[in-house]
Scaffold this motif. Structure first.
Motif, mmCIF file in Angstrom:
data_model
loop_
_atom_site.group_PDB
_atom_site.id
_atom_site.type_symbol
_atom_site.label_atom_id
_atom_site.label_comp_id
_atom_site.label_asym_id
_atom_site.label_seq_id
_atom_site.Cartn_x
_atom_site.Cartn_y
_atom_site.Cartn_z
ATOM 1 N N HIS A 56 0.870 -1.178 0.000
ATOM 2 C CA HIS A 56 0.000 0.000 0.000
ATOM 3 C C HIS A 56 0.904 1.224 0.000
ATOM 4 C CE1 HIS A 56 -3.392 -2.585 0.871
ATOM 5 N NE2 HIS A 56 -2.633 -3.181 1.770
ATOM 6 N N HIS A 57 0.635 2.123 -0.925
ATOM 7 C CA HIS A 57 1.453 3.335 -1.045
ATOM 8 C C HIS A 57 0.651 4.541 -0.575
ATOM 9 C CE1 HIS A 57 4.612 1.295 -3.310
ATOM 10 N NE2 HIS A 57 3.649 0.690 -3.989
ATOM 11 N N GLY A 58 1.354 5.558 -0.109
ATOM 12 C CA GLY A 58 0.734 6.813 0.295
ATOM 13 C C GLY A 58 1.822 7.807 0.669
ATOM 14 N N ALA A 59 1.448 9.069 0.708
ATOM 15 C CA ALA A 59 2.403 10.133 1.040
ATOM 16 C C ALA A 59 1.959 10.852 2.307
ATOM 17 C CB ALA A 59 2.487 11.130 -0.121
ATOM 18 N N ASP A 60 2.922 11.343 3.051
ATOM 19 C CA ASP A 60 2.649 12.181 4.232
ATOM 20 C C ASP A 60 1.737 11.500 5.245
ATOM 21 O OD1 ASP A 60 4.212 14.264 3.137
ATOM 22 O OD2 ASP A 60 2.493 14.933 1.943
ATOM 23 N N GLY A 61 2.039 10.250 5.589
ATOM 24 C CA GLY A 61 1.276 9.534 6.604
ATOM 25 C C GLY A 61 0.071 8.788 6.085
ATOM 26 N N ALA A 62 -0.205 8.881 4.801
ATOM 27 C CA ALA A 62 -1.331 8.158 4.217
ATOM 28 C C ALA A 62 -0.868 6.783 3.739
ATOM 29 C CB ALA A 62 -1.905 8.943 3.046
ATOM 30 N N GLY A 63 -1.818 5.879 3.585
ATOM 31 C CA GLY A 63 -1.532 4.581 2.989
ATOM 32 C C GLY A 63 -1.239 3.464 3.960
ATOM 33 N N ASP A 64 -1.242 3.718 5.277
ATOM 34 C CA ASP A 64 -1.097 2.614 6.230
ATOM 35 C C ASP A 64 -2.353 1.756 6.160
ATOM 36 O OD1 ASP A 64 1.217 3.890 7.075
ATOM 37 O OD2 ASP A 64 0.495 4.308 9.092
ATOM 38 N N GLN A 65 -2.185 0.439 6.247
ATOM 39 C CA GLN A 65 -3.335 -0.451 6.310
ATOM 40 C C GLN A 65 -3.514 -0.900 7.754
ATOM 41 O OE1 GLN A 65 -3.248 -4.410 4.435
ATOM 42 N NE2 GLN A 65 -5.357 -4.068 3.800
ATOM 43 N N ILE A 66 -4.752 -0.920 8.198
ATOM 44 C CA ILE A 66 -5.098 -1.406 9.529
ATOM 45 C C ILE A 66 -5.940 -2.663 9.363
ATOM 46 C CG2 ILE A 66 -6.195 -0.853 11.738
ATOM 47 C CD1 ILE A 66 -3.799 1.008 10.955
ATOM 48 N N LEU A 67 -5.528 -3.726 10.059
ATOM 49 C CA LEU A 67 -6.267 -4.992 10.062
ATOM 50 C C LEU A 67 -6.721 -5.266 11.488
ATOM 51 C CD1 LEU A 67 -3.762 -7.166 7.973
ATOM 52 C CD2 LEU A 67 -5.749 -5.885 7.125
ATOM 53 N N LEU A 68 -8.011 -5.461 11.685
ATOM 54 C CA LEU A 68 -8.583 -5.789 12.985
ATOM 55 C C LEU A 68 -9.214 -7.174 12.863
ATOM 56 C CD1 LEU A 68 -10.339 -2.361 13.656
ATOM 57 C CD2 LEU A 68 -8.081 -3.102 14.440
ATOM 58 N N VAL A 69 -8.588 -8.166 13.482
ATOM 59 C CA VAL A 69 -9.046 -9.548 13.339
ATOM 60 C C VAL A 69 -10.297 -9.757 14.186
ATOM 61 C CG1 VAL A 69 -8.412 -11.969 13.606
ATOM 62 C CG2 VAL A 69 -6.677 -10.291 12.904
ATOM 63 N N THR A 70 -11.345 -10.273 13.539
ATOM 64 C CA THR A 70 -12.626 -10.436 14.215
ATOM 65 C C THR A 70 -13.050 -11.887 14.394
ATOM 66 O OG1 THR A 70 -13.775 -10.197 12.106
ATOM 67 C CG2 THR A 70 -13.463 -8.192 13.429
ATOM 68 N N ALA A 71 -12.512 -12.801 13.578
ATOM 69 C CA ALA A 71 -12.952 -14.199 13.680
ATOM 70 C C ALA A 71 -11.942 -15.120 13.010
ATOM 71 C CB ALA A 71 -14.325 -14.374 13.032
ATOM 72 N N GLY A 72 -11.921 -16.355 13.471
ATOM 73 C CA GLY A 72 -11.102 -17.376 12.837
ATOM 74 C C GLY A 72 -9.640 -17.289 13.208
ATOM 75 N N SER A 73 -8.796 -17.758 12.283
ATOM 76 C CA SER A 73 -7.363 -17.848 12.546
ATOM 77 C C SER A 73 -6.602 -17.647 11.242
ATOM 78 C CB SER A 73 -7.054 -19.223 13.145
ATOM 79 O OG SER A 73 -5.730 -19.309 13.571
ATOM 80 N N GLY A 74 -5.632 -16.729 11.263
ATOM 81 C CA GLY A 74 -4.922 -16.417 10.031
ATOM 82 C C GLY A 74 -3.465 -16.063 10.247
ATOM 83 N N TRP A 75 -2.874 -15.556 9.181
ATOM 84 C CA TRP A 75 -1.466 -15.162 9.168
ATOM 85 C C TRP A 75 -1.311 -13.767 8.579
ATOM 86 C CZ3 TRP A 75 1.751 -17.934 11.842
ATOM 87 C CH2 TRP A 75 1.586 -19.314 11.943
ATOM 88 N N TYR A 76 -0.315 -13.049 9.078
ATOM 89 C CA TYR A 76 0.175 -11.812 8.471
ATOM 90 C C TYR A 76 1.686 -11.959 8.386
ATOM 91 C CZ TYR A 76 2.292 -7.215 8.274
ATOM 92 O OH TYR A 76 3.084 -6.163 7.920
ATOM 93 N N GLN A 77 2.265 -11.540 7.257
ATOM 94 C CA GLN A 77 3.716 -11.562 7.156
ATOM 95 C C GLN A 77 4.190 -10.384 6.329
ATOM 96 O OE1 GLN A 77 5.484 -15.059 5.328
ATOM 97 N NE2 GLN A 77 7.419 -14.676 6.385
ATOM 98 N N ALA A 78 5.147 -9.641 6.878
ATOM 99 C CA ALA A 78 5.850 -8.592 6.146
ATOM 100 C C ALA A 78 7.125 -9.203 5.576
ATOM 101 C CB ALA A 78 6.186 -7.420 7.068
ATOM 102 N N GLU A 79 7.529 -8.733 4.428
ATOM 103 C CA GLU A 79 8.724 -9.273 3.774
ATOM 104 C C GLU A 79 9.933 -9.192 4.705
ATOM 105 O OE1 GLU A 79 10.613 -8.975 -0.606
ATOM 106 O OE2 GLU A 79 10.395 -7.053 0.440
ATOM 107 N N GLY A 80 10.655 -10.311 4.810
ATOM 108 C CA GLY A 80 11.858 -10.369 5.634
ATOM 109 C C GLY A 80 11.613 -10.575 7.109
ATOM 110 N N GLU A 81 10.336 -10.705 7.504
ATOM 111 C CA GLU A 81 9.990 -10.891 8.912
ATOM 112 C C GLU A 81 9.300 -12.235 9.109
ATOM 113 O OE1 GLU A 81 7.805 -7.550 10.436
ATOM 114 O OE2 GLU A 81 9.224 -6.110 9.590
ATOM 115 N N GLU A 82 9.269 -12.680 10.355
ATOM 116 C CA GLU A 82 8.572 -13.918 10.690
ATOM 117 C C GLU A 82 7.061 -13.703 10.570
ATOM 118 O OE1 GLU A 82 9.831 -17.017 11.489
ATOM 119 O OE2 GLU A 82 11.686 -16.076 10.783
#
Length: 145
Positions: A56-82
């Motif tokens: 996600h791209h953005g300028a001057d503080g824009a473009g952050d993504q927020i994920l709020l998990v509400t149900a089930g079970s999943g994964w998130y991974q950023a490149e180069g991280e666990e």
């Protein structure tokens, strides 16, 4: 809780996410919750479904993504991280410019509410799929990280 034959969760499952199907491995569902300057959607994933790597791209503080998990079970991974195990109540902030993916664990449905911080230059860059080899190395729900 909204209940259907597939998955119990607090928000509607929504329709099949056909408009973005090319960017997912497996079936996802999209339920828009609000419109306007900060659209908020409930995104649900069938077991094993995940989105492609993306930024996600953005300028001057824009473009952050927020994920709020509400149900089930999943994964998130950023490149180069666990990878991070996602369970209801988990909140993830993905800074603009971060290559990442998110989706369901192999044996569980998964749902999160998602939105992007508004502002200048906000856009999404879809990249390559998460390979089966990468994904299959992750623990299943029964053997959580």
């Amino acid at each position: 809780m909204t209940s259907n034959s597939r998955f119990d969760q607090m928000f509607p499952l929504g329709e099949k996410n056909d408009a973005y199907a090319q960017y997912f491995s497996g079936q996802s569902y999209l339920a828009p919750l609000t419109a306007g300057s900060v659209p908020v959607s409930n995104v649900s994933f069938e077991p094993g479904c995940r989105n492609n790597w993306h930024i996600h791209h953005g300028a001057d503080g824009a473009g952050d993504q927020i994920l709020l998990v509400t149900a089930g079970s999943g994964w998130y991974q950023a490149e180069g991280e666990e990878p991070i195990s996602l369970e209801p109540g988990t909140a993830i902030r993905v800074p603009a410019g971060t290559k990442h993916w998110h989706g369901a664990k192999a044996d569980a449905w998964f749902s999160h509410v998602a939105f992007i911080t508004p502002g200048d230059g906000v856009c999404n860059e879809w990249l390559e799929p998460v390979t089966n080899e990468e994904y299959d190395q992750l623990p299943t729900t029964a053997q959580q990280a």
